[in-house]
Structure formats: C-alpha cells, structure tokens
Scaffold this active site. Structure first.
Site, PDB file in Angstrom:
ATOM      1  N   ARG A   1     -11.504  -3.686  -2.468  1.00  0.00           N
ATOM      2  CA  ARG A   1     -12.164  -3.019  -3.593  1.00  0.00           C
ATOM      3  C   ARG A   1     -12.811  -4.100  -4.460  1.00  0.00           C
ATOM      4  O   ARG A   1     -12.199  -5.151  -4.722  1.00  0.00           O
ATOM      5  CB  ARG A   1     -11.172  -2.215  -4.442  1.00  0.00           C
TER       6      ARG A   1
ATOM      7  N   GLU B   1     -20.276  -1.103  -7.430  1.00  0.00           N
ATOM      8  CA  GLU B   1     -20.972  -0.565  -6.256  1.00  0.00           C
ATOM      9  C   GLU B   1     -21.351   0.896  -6.397  1.00  0.00           C
ATOM     10  O   GLU B   1     -22.249   1.383  -5.709  1.00  0.00           O
ATOM     11  CB  GLU B   1     -20.124  -0.760  -4.993  1.00  0.00           C
TER      12      GLU B   1
ATOM     13  N   HIS C   1     -20.081  -1.354   1.868  1.00  0.00           N
ATOM     14  CA  HIS C   1     -18.873  -0.542   2.054  1.00  0.00           C
ATOM     15  C   HIS C   1     -18.912   0.206   3.393  1.00  0.00           C
ATOM     16  O   HIS C   1     -18.796   1.439   3.430  1.00  0.00           O
ATOM     17  CB  HIS C   1     -18.705   0.447   0.881  1.00  0.00           C
TER      18      HIS C   1
HETATM   19  P1  NAI Z   1      -1.892  -0.003   2.283  1.00  0.00           P
HETATM   20  O1  NAI Z   1      -1.431   0.877   1.179  1.00  0.00           O
HETATM   21  O2  NAI Z   1      -1.406   0.245   3.671  1.00  0.00           O
HETATM   22  O3  NAI Z   1      -1.550  -1.532   1.924  1.00  0.00           O
HETATM   23  C1  NAI Z   1      -1.780  -2.133   0.701  1.00  0.00           C
HETATM   24  C2  NAI Z   1      -0.816  -3.290   0.574  1.00  0.00           C
HETATM   25  O4  NAI Z   1      -1.140  -4.024  -0.606  1.00  0.00           O
HETATM   26  C3  NAI Z   1       0.654  -2.858   0.440  1.00  0.00           C
HETATM   27  O5  NAI Z   1       1.446  -3.540   1.398  1.00  0.00           O
HETATM   28  C4  NAI Z   1       1.012  -3.264  -0.984  1.00  0.00           C
HETATM   29  O6  NAI Z   1       2.388  -3.656  -1.117  1.00  0.00           O
HETATM   30  C5  NAI Z   1       0.082  -4.434  -1.185  1.00  0.00           C
HETATM   31  N1  NAI Z   1      -0.096  -4.819  -2.580  1.00  0.00           N
HETATM   32  C6  NAI Z   1       0.020  -4.057  -3.704  1.00  0.00           C
HETATM   33  N2  NAI Z   1      -0.173  -4.811  -4.793  1.00  0.00           N
HETATM   34  C7  NAI Z   1      -0.414  -6.071  -4.341  1.00  0.00           C
HETATM   35  C8  NAI Z   1      -0.665  -7.311  -5.008  1.00  0.00           C
HETATM   36  N3  NAI Z   1      -0.697  -7.418  -6.335  1.00  0.00           N
HETATM   37  N4  NAI Z   1      -0.863  -8.408  -4.241  1.00  0.00           N
HETATM   38  C9  NAI Z   1      -0.807  -8.328  -2.887  1.00  0.00           C
HETATM   39  N5  NAI Z   1      -0.555  -7.187  -2.223  1.00  0.00           N
HETATM   40  C10 NAI Z   1      -0.361  -6.083  -2.949  1.00  0.00           C
HETATM   41  O7  NAI Z   1      -3.476   0.030   2.229  1.00  0.00           O
HETATM   42  P2  NAI Z   1      -4.505  -0.289   3.394  1.00  0.00           P
HETATM   43  O8  NAI Z   1      -4.741   0.927   4.204  1.00  0.00           O
HETATM   44  O9  NAI Z   1      -4.098  -1.531   4.085  1.00  0.00           O
HETATM   45  O10 NAI Z   1      -5.827  -0.548   2.552  1.00  0.00           O
HETATM   46  C11 NAI Z   1      -5.946  -1.653   1.671  1.00  0.00           C
HETATM   47  C12 NAI Z   1      -7.154  -1.444   0.812  1.00  0.00           C
HETATM   48  O11 NAI Z   1      -8.338  -1.500   1.618  1.00  0.00           O
HETATM   49  C13 NAI Z   1      -7.233  -0.042   0.159  1.00  0.00           C
HETATM   50  O12 NAI Z   1      -6.529  -0.023  -1.069  1.00  0.00           O
HETATM   51  C14 NAI Z   1      -8.695   0.128  -0.061  1.00  0.00           C
HETATM   52  O13 NAI Z   1      -8.994  -0.342  -1.344  1.00  0.00           O
HETATM   53  C15 NAI Z   1      -9.357  -0.781   0.966  1.00  0.00           C
HETATM   54  N6  NAI Z   1     -10.119  -0.041   1.977  1.00  0.00           N
HETATM   55  C16 NAI Z   1     -11.421  -0.426   2.207  1.00  0.00           C
HETATM   56  C17 NAI Z   1     -12.176   0.230   3.158  1.00  0.00           C
HETATM   57  C18 NAI Z   1     -13.583  -0.174   3.450  1.00  0.00           C
HETATM   58  O14 NAI Z   1     -14.336   0.618   4.047  1.00  0.00           O
HETATM   59  N7  NAI Z   1     -14.017  -1.372   3.093  1.00  0.00           N
HETATM   60  C19 NAI Z   1     -11.631   1.377   3.900  1.00  0.00           C
HETATM   61  C20 NAI Z   1     -10.244   1.635   3.627  1.00  0.00           C
HETATM   62  C21 NAI Z   1      -9.528   0.967   2.680  1.00  0.00           C
END
Ligand code: NAI
Length: 330
Positions: free
Chosen positions: A235, A264, A296
C-alpha cells in the site's frame, strides 16, 4: 433476488462477477464511479455494496448507507485500510473481504519489479526496438546471494520468500507475528532495524494501518544500505513519498519499484494519457531513470480475478442469508 451495488466497476469485474453469478442469484448494479460521499446515493435500494481498494468508505458514507438500510459491504480485495472500521462496527455493518485470492500473483509481480530493476528490462525493451543493441548502461546484478528484507510475512510475504529462496537469496524477515513456515523455508526473522541495515533489497508486504503509515520514512531510509533497492507492492501509504524523492536524489535508494502510491486513488485504474497530471510528487517519482512504477496491477491475473469473483459471491450469499462466510473483518 438480492441487488448489489458494485462500485469502481471495470469491464473485467462485470465479466468475472457475471461468470460466477450462477442461477442469477444476484442482480448486479455495475457502477463505474468510486464509492464516496458524492456517489453513495447510487447505492439506494441495494441490499449490499461491493467495493474495491480505492473506494472511500468513511463515516459519512457509512452513515448514509445505514440510512438506506444497507448493512452489508463486500470488499473484492484483501486490504481494508479504506474503511472506517470502528464506525462500521458501531453502526452494525457486516464486512467481508477476499483475504487470499492469489498471493502468488502479487509475489510474482514483486519479483518482476526486482528483475526489471536489477536487469534494466524497461530500458532494454525500448533500446532494442530502436535497433540499438549496445549493452553500455545495461549492466545489472545477480539476485543470487543478495540479502532481501521482507517486511510482513503473511500470504504474499511468504509466497515472495518461497520464490526468493529459489533464486538463492539470503532472506531476512520482519513481522510482529512471526510464522513458523518462514523459518522452515530457511529464512530468518530479525528486528526491523537489523533488516533495514543489512538488506540489499527491501520489499514491503504488510498492511497499511495507523501503525504502519509511513513505516518507511526519512529515518528508516537512513538506516538502509547505501544504494538499496526498495519495492512496494503493498500500500502506498507505507512510504513517505517526499522522503523517497530525497533518497533517490542522493542515490541512497538506487532502485525503486512501486505498484502502489500514497495518492493513487486520484490516478490509478484510469486512462489519464490525455490529461495533465497535477500530482507533482508522482510526476517527480516517474522522472527518475531508476524507478519503475506499475498502476496497482499486482493482483491482476486471471487466476486472481476468478478467485475474487467466486469468493465475493460466496461471501455475499452467506452474509445476505444470515450465515458466516468465514471472511468477515470482525
Ligand atoms: P496478510 O494479512 O496475509 O499478511 C500481512 C502480514 O503483515 C501479517 O503477517 C501481519 O502480521 C504483518 N504485519 C502487520 N503489521 C506489521 C508491521 N508493522 N510490520 C511488519 N509486518 C506487519 O496480507 P497479504 O495477503 O500478505 O497482503 C499484504 C498486503 O498486500 C495487503 O495488506 C495489501 O495492502 C497488499 N496487497 C496488494 C495487492 C496489489 O495488487 N498490489 C493485492 C493484494 C494485497
């Protein structure tokens, strides 16, 4: 038949949602506009709204939806930083998302950005098309044996680590909720500072929350190795864009790959090729030769779109029939 107001609709949303709307259980009202205060009136009469990453579901929007007796919101994405969650909860909304549609789609895009930058594919593509086959200026570096720092080891972070292990990278991870799978994959958890100090490449995979807003600021960048590569497919708000520009100017950051950007919502997912972009920060970022930006598109694969549509329809079916989908946000 339930009526669903689908905001931020693109052609592919219509195609995939219709494809999985078996027995025409839902009547979709496809709306091109983003959901915000100015457009929320378009939802009137619907049983639920379906939204995407740049819809702005703030307090006013939630109150208006509530006045329309709409209490169900289905996100066609994983991130939910665009919703005022405490307000939604207090107004009795049920929210569901698609928590995992294809972590590999985003992980592979992340690696694509790393390779584009490390091997200068964006420059090579143009050069060869012009009949220029000189290699000067195209020298890259191997990912093999580089230290890569992964911030956030959820679904996408893990998928990225799995691929990087195949390249023979040394992977350092930071996550406040560590996962055993990461250590089994041969990567190591370290403190955030240690990751920033040692990584040749830093890649962001954590959600945007009040705690992670500008996680990468001037101080965090100062802690990084000189000439680091930074990748953000998570993000935009995770990075302070002004600090980024300063670091690019001084070459502290030597390579930058972005699939997301702080502001964005004013730009991405639209064809603005005939307009004058007013965002000077974004335009400055675009002007650097060592920066690659995609709009994105990390999620944008056939496999991901199928899962998004299937899960969204299954979420709506459960919620509108008073059942749990397992994908509720609280
Ligand atoms: P997820 O929920 O499986 O994993 C997120 C991880 O971040 C968790 O393990 C959590 O403990 C960790 N986290 C929370 N706070 C943190 C911090 N301060 N420092 C380090 N780690 C921390 O989410 P997922 O599916 O892996 O997605 C991650 C992000 O990717 C989403 O939040 C979304 O913003 C982004 N995303 C981007 C897409 C794109 O098209 N570019 C598509 C899908 C998701």
């Amino acid at each position: 038949m339930f009526e669903i107001a689908v905001f931020s609709t693109k052609k592919y949303d219509i195609e995939y949602l219709n494809k999985f709307n078996v027995d025409n259980k839902f009547s979709f009202n496809f709306i091109e506009a983003k959901l915000c205060q100015e457009t929320v009136a378009l939802a009137k009469g619907a049983d639920a709204v379906c939204v995407f990453v740049n819809d702005n579901i703030n307090k006013k929007v939630l109150e208006t939806l509530s006045d329309f007796n709409i209490k169900t919101i289905a996100l066609r994405c994983a991130g939910f930083n665009n919703i005022d969650l405490p307000c939604a909860k207090s107004l009795g909304f049920t929210l569901c998302r698609v928590p995992e549609y294809s972590p590999e789609a985003v992980a592979e895009h992340t690696i694509g950005l790393m390779l584009t930058l490390s091997r200068k594919y964006h420059k090579a593509y143009n050069r060869v098309r012009e009949g220029n086959f000189a290699l000067d200026g195209l020298m890259g570096f191997n990912l093999h044996k580089k230290t890569v720092g992964i911030i956030g080891t959820g679904n996408i972070g893990k998928a990225t680590v799995r691929i990087l292990q195949g390249f023979g990278c040394h992977v350092l991870c930071y996550d406040p909720s560590p996962s055993e799978e990461i250590t089994q994959l041969g990567a190591n958890y370290v403190a955030l500072d240690e990751l920033l100090t040692n990584a040749d490449i830093v890649s962001l995979h954590c959600p945007l929350t009040p705690q992670t807003q500008h996680l990468i600021d001037e101080q965090a960048i100062a802690n990084m190795k000189n000439g680091v590569m930074l990748i953000n497919t998570s993000r935009g708000g995770l990075i302070d864009s002004h600090a980024l520009i300063n670091a690019l100017k001084t070459r502290k950051i030597s390579l930058l790959g972005l699939d997301v950007y702080e502001l964005e919502s004013e730009l991405f997912f639209e064809d603005l090729s005939n307009t004058i972009i007013q965002d000077d920060v974004f335009e400055r970022l675009l002007s650097f030769p060592n920066v690659v930006i995609t709009g994105h598109q990390g999620f944008f694969t056939q496999e991901a779109l199928e899962t998004i549509a299937q899960t969204t329809i299954s979420n709506l079916t459960c919620l509108l029939n008073g059942k749990s989908s397992g994908n509720e946000l609280y």
